[in-house]
Scaffold this active site. Structure first.
Site, mmCIF file in Angstrom:
data_model
loop_
_atom_site.group_PDB
_atom_site.id
_atom_site.type_symbol
_atom_site.label_atom_id
_atom_site.label_comp_id
_atom_site.label_asym_id
_atom_site.label_seq_id
_atom_site.Cartn_x
_atom_site.Cartn_y
_atom_site.Cartn_z
ATOM 1 N N GLY A 14 1.896 28.125 -45.743
ATOM 2 C CA GLY A 14 2.986 27.930 -46.694
ATOM 3 C C GLY A 14 4.175 27.296 -45.999
ATOM 4 N N SER A 15 4.646 26.154 -46.455
ATOM 5 C CA SER A 15 5.628 25.416 -45.677
ATOM 6 C C SER A 15 6.167 24.218 -46.454
ATOM 7 C CB SER A 15 4.985 24.956 -44.368
ATOM 8 O OG SER A 15 3.663 24.503 -44.627
ATOM 9 N N ARG A 16 6.696 23.222 -45.718
ATOM 10 C CA ARG A 16 7.321 22.066 -46.351
ATOM 11 C C ARG A 16 7.270 20.857 -45.422
ATOM 12 N NH1 ARG A 16 13.715 22.562 -47.448
ATOM 13 N NH2 ARG A 16 14.322 20.494 -46.744
#
Length: 230
Positions: free
Chosen positions: A187-189
């Site tokens: 989960g990240s960007r």
């Protein structure tokens, strides 16, 4: 259409040990308590799904900047890029794509070119959808220079759950557009810094697909996005 190709999506090799660990724990839970075993099965399948690495159809038109990640376009704003990218101190348009734990997390090169900068920074693990995550979170900054001398900045940013940024390239590496260059667990960007004067062709809230969704057109930098929300 072959349904097997839809269900049995290939898994990236980075996920093999995690799936093996979850599967081993699940096997033990079978002898402990059936509800826990069933939960283990669900978690193992999710882990496999998280590390999926589907085939993508990469647009071949010259000058396109593609999304490096699957997810939702969470931010589009003009900001001064990180010094790590070597893109100067003038504001550039930053397009952020937020990945939740159900998105494919394999990252792909937005353009073809030579990697000129790779800089890793330890940091916090704030919610990756927040604006300040670009400055405070653990991150890996990459700059890619095209054959025409145009430089694109890409930043992998860890989030609340993510605890490991993986980068497959180093300074001097050559990348093809849409080629895999890393991934983030879990989960990240991804932030993409467009060259000055280049308009984004996506909108906040839009779903992006790594290696397929067009973020901008370097050959027609003032081209505007055409579309209406539904």
């Amino acid at each position: 259409m072959n349904m097997l190709k839809i269900v049995a999506v290939p898994m990236h090799k980075e996920g093999r040990k995690f799936v093996a660990i979850f599967a081993a724990i699940t096997a033990v839970l079978y002898f402990v308590w059936m509800p826990l075993f069933l939960l283990g099965v669900v978690v193992t399948v999710w882990c496999y799904y998280f590390f999926r690495d589907p085939v993508r159809v990469i647009p071949q038109q010259q000058g396109l900047v593609l999304s490096p990640a699957d997810g939702i376009v969470s931010l589009i704003e003009d900001v001064i890029p990180s010094p790590d990218l070597g893109l100067g101190d003038a504001p550039l348009t930053r397009v952020s794509v937020f990945m939740n734990v159900f998105n494919c997390h394999v990252n792909r090169a937005p353009v073809a070119g030579k990697v000129t900068h790779v800089v890793y920074h330890h940091g916090k693990f704030l919610n990756a959808s927040l604006d300040k995550a670009s400055e405070h979170n653990e991150r890996n900054s990459i700059t890619i220079e095209t054959d025409e001398g145009v430089r694109i900045g890409v930043v992998q940013i860890a989030g609340l759950v993510a605890r490991r940024i993986v980068c497959f390239v180093q300074t001097g590496s050559m990348l093809g557009v849409g080629h895999r260059f890393g991934l983030i667990r879990f989960g990240s960007r991804l932030d993409v810094y467009l060259p000055k004067g280049v308009s984004p062709l996506v909108a906040v809230g839009q779903t992006a697909v790594a290696g397929e969704t067009v973020l901008a057109d370097l050959k027609d930098p003032t081209r505007q996005r055409v579309g209406v929300p539904e």
